[in-house]
Design an enzyme around this catalytic site. Structure first.
Site, PDB file in Angstrom:
ATOM      1  N   CYS A  35       9.473   4.515  -4.790  1.00 20.63           N
ATOM      2  CA  CYS A  35       9.827   3.225  -4.166  1.00 20.63           C
ATOM      3  C   CYS A  35      11.011   3.365  -3.222  1.00 20.63           C
ATOM      4  CB  CYS A  35      10.136   2.182  -5.222  1.00 20.63           C
ATOM      5  SG  CYS A  35       8.716   1.791  -6.234  1.00 20.63           S
ATOM      6  N   HIS A  41       7.077   1.583   2.081  1.00 21.19           N
ATOM      7  CA  HIS A  41       5.716   1.545   1.531  1.00 21.19           C
ATOM      8  C   HIS A  41       5.338   0.075   1.431  1.00 21.19           C
ATOM      9  CE1 HIS A  41       8.217   0.920  -2.055  1.00 21.19           C
ATOM     10  NE2 HIS A  41       7.199   0.226  -2.520  1.00 21.19           N
ATOM     11  N   HIS A  43       2.775  -3.325  -0.065  1.00 20.59           N
ATOM     12  CA  HIS A  43       2.008  -3.912  -1.175  1.00 20.59           C
ATOM     13  C   HIS A  43       1.204  -5.097  -0.666  1.00 20.59           C
ATOM     14  CE1 HIS A  43       4.214  -1.709  -4.265  1.00 20.59           C
ATOM     15  NE2 HIS A  43       5.344  -2.041  -3.654  1.00 20.59           N
ATOM     16  N   ASP A  81       4.641 -12.460   5.394  1.00 17.04           N
ATOM     17  CA  ASP A  81       3.405 -11.722   5.662  1.00 17.04           C
ATOM     18  C   ASP A  81       3.557 -10.745   6.835  1.00 17.04           C
ATOM     19  OD1 ASP A  81       0.727 -11.065   5.177  1.00 17.04           O
ATOM     20  OD2 ASP A  81       0.042 -12.479   6.707  1.00 17.04           O
ATOM     21  N   HIS A  82       3.165  -9.497   6.607  1.00 17.32           N
ATOM     22  CA  HIS A  82       3.252  -8.422   7.606  1.00 17.32           C
ATOM     23  C   HIS A  82       4.690  -8.109   8.023  1.00 17.32           C
ATOM     24  CE1 HIS A  82      -1.038  -9.052   7.727  1.00 17.32           C
ATOM     25  NE2 HIS A  82      -1.185  -7.986   8.496  1.00 17.32           N
TER      26      HIS A  82
HETATM   27 NI    NI Z   1       7.241  -1.351  -3.852  1.00 14.19          NI
END
Ligand code: NI
Length: 143
Positions: A35, A41, A43, A81-82
């Site tokens: 993480c 990264h 989700h 969002d995004h």
């Molecule tokens: Ni994460």
């Protein structure tokens, strides 16, 4: 009068990393593992917002789900969002964007608007992966 709990789900996707500048690389890796990856990264989050109340005499509703959906879309989905949760989101600025912290901050945003729409926010469930999710009751014990 019987209390009923009703839930609306919305979804968004976003990137983040869990990393403390005041810690060494090694300590960040030890605590946050993958993480803490420098290049982020992502989700696919889902947020489940539960409102409690009694049914309206005319509509049979605790809250109009159209109104609840609009509140969540405007105040949560639109800003997140995004986005990069570490960099792009004013209400998370300076905070570690863990799922827990996100749930707490989202509560502060939607609590009053839900009251204004005639409901009472009871719970936010924020799902980060199919194995990990957070439930927040505004800092109170659930029941
Ligand atoms: Ni994460």
């Amino acid at each position: 009068m019987k209390t009923v709990y009703i839930t609306r789900r919305e979804t968004f996707n976003a990137a983040h990393k869990l990393y403390r500048e005041d810690w060494s690389e090694e300590k960040n890796w030890e605590v946050f593992g993958k993480c803490s990856n420098a290049n982020w990264h992502g989700h696919n989050f889902s947020i489940w917002v539960t409102v409690k109340g009694v049914t309206n005499e005319d509509t049979g509703f605790v809250i109009n789900l159209k109104d609840l959906s609009k509140i969540i879309k405007e105040l949560v989905v639109e800003p997140l969002d995004h986005k990069n949760l570490n960099l792009d989101v004013p209400f998370l600025h300076g905070l570690l964007p863990s799922t827990e912290i996100m749930a707490i901050e989202i509560w502060k945003l939607i609590d009053q608007p839900i009251k204004d729409a005639g409901g009472e926010l009871a719970k936010i469930k924020l799902v980060e992966t199919e194995n990990n999710f957070v439930e927040y009751y505004g800092g109170k014990e659930p029941f």
